[in-house]
Design a protein around this motif. Structure first.
Motif, PDB file in Angstrom:
ATOM      1  N   SER A  47       0.825  -1.212   0.000  1.00 12.92           N
ATOM      2  CA  SER A  47       0.000   0.000   0.000  1.00 12.92           C
ATOM      3  C   SER A  47       0.859   1.262   0.000  1.00 12.92           C
ATOM      4  O   SER A  47       0.553   2.227  -0.703  1.00 12.92           O
ATOM      5  N   VAL A  48       1.950   1.259   0.745  1.00 16.42           N
ATOM      6  CA  VAL A  48       2.816   2.432   0.761  1.00 16.42           C
ATOM      7  C   VAL A  48       3.444   2.651  -0.607  1.00 16.42           C
ATOM      8  O   VAL A  48       3.453   3.767  -1.126  1.00 16.42           O
ATOM      9  N   TRP A  49       3.958   1.589  -1.228  1.00 18.20           N
ATOM     10  CA  TRP A  49       4.588   1.752  -2.537  1.00 18.20           C
ATOM     11  C   TRP A  49       3.572   2.117  -3.612  1.00 18.20           C
ATOM     12  O   TRP A  49       3.876   2.901  -4.517  1.00 18.20           O
ATOM     13  N   SER A  50       2.356   1.605  -3.533  1.00 20.02           N
ATOM     14  CA  SER A  50       1.346   2.001  -4.526  1.00 20.02           C
ATOM     15  C   SER A  50       0.999   3.478  -4.372  1.00 20.02           C
ATOM     16  O   SER A  50       0.806   4.184  -5.370  1.00 20.02           O
ATOM     17  N   TYR A  51       0.950   3.979  -3.148  1.00 17.90           N
ATOM     18  CA  TYR A  51       0.725   5.410  -2.935  1.00 17.90           C
ATOM     19  C   TYR A  51       1.884   6.223  -3.496  1.00 17.90           C
ATOM     20  O   TYR A  51       1.676   7.215  -4.196  1.00 17.90           O
ATOM     21  N   VAL A  52       3.098   5.813  -3.197  1.00 15.57           N
ATOM     22  CA  VAL A  52       4.272   6.559  -3.660  1.00 15.57           C
ATOM     23  C   VAL A  52       4.325   6.589  -5.179  1.00 15.57           C
ATOM     24  O   VAL A  52       4.582   7.631  -5.783  1.00 15.57           O
ATOM     25  N   THR A  54       1.879   6.239  -7.379  1.00 14.38           N
ATOM     26  CA  THR A  54       0.752   6.835  -8.098  1.00 14.38           C
ATOM     27  C   THR A  54       0.404   8.247  -7.666  1.00 14.38           C
ATOM     28  O   THR A  54      -0.088   9.021  -8.480  1.00 14.38           O
ATOM     29  N   GLN A  55       0.634   8.637  -6.437  1.00 11.73           N
ATOM     30  CA  GLN A  55       0.096   9.893  -5.936  1.00 11.73           C
ATOM     31  C   GLN A  55       1.112  10.991  -5.668  1.00 11.73           C
ATOM     32  O   GLN A  55       0.737  12.147  -5.575  1.00 11.73           O
ATOM     33  N   THR A  56       2.374  10.659  -5.516  1.00 13.13           N
ATOM     34  CA  THR A  56       3.313  11.684  -5.079  1.00 13.13           C
ATOM     35  C   THR A  56       3.821  12.565  -6.206  1.00 13.13           C
ATOM     36  O   THR A  56       4.328  13.644  -5.950  1.00 13.13           O
TER      37      THR A  56
END
Length: 78
Positions: A47-52, A54-56
């Motif tokens: 979840s952390v890597w998917s956020y990083v 796609t969103q950052t």
């Protein structure tokens, strides 16, 4: 140098005593919580890597092959 050697021997002695007498964790900890911790860690990392990713909005250094065009050489002035 004496203090360093003395503290190194003390730490080694503590480790030997702990191994000899056993540590304080419960023996069934891994069988009880091991799989849950592993799955929870995998979900958290994913979840952390998917956020990083796609969103950052980080611009990743992907290969520039085929994207960067060289500038034209300047002709020498005569």
């Amino acid at each position: 140098m004496y203090r360093l050697a003395k503290s190194a021997v003390n730490v080694t002695g503590q480790a030997v005593r702990q191994v000899r007498n056993g540590s304080t964790y419960r023996q069934d900890f891994h069988s009880k919580y091991g799989n849950g911790l592993m799955i929870g860690g995998a979900v958290f990392a994913t979840s952390v890597w998917s956020y990083v990713l796609t969103q950052t909005g980080i611009t990743w250094n992907l290969s520039p092959v085929g994207k960067v065009m060289p500038k034209e050489w300047r002709e020498a002035e005569e």
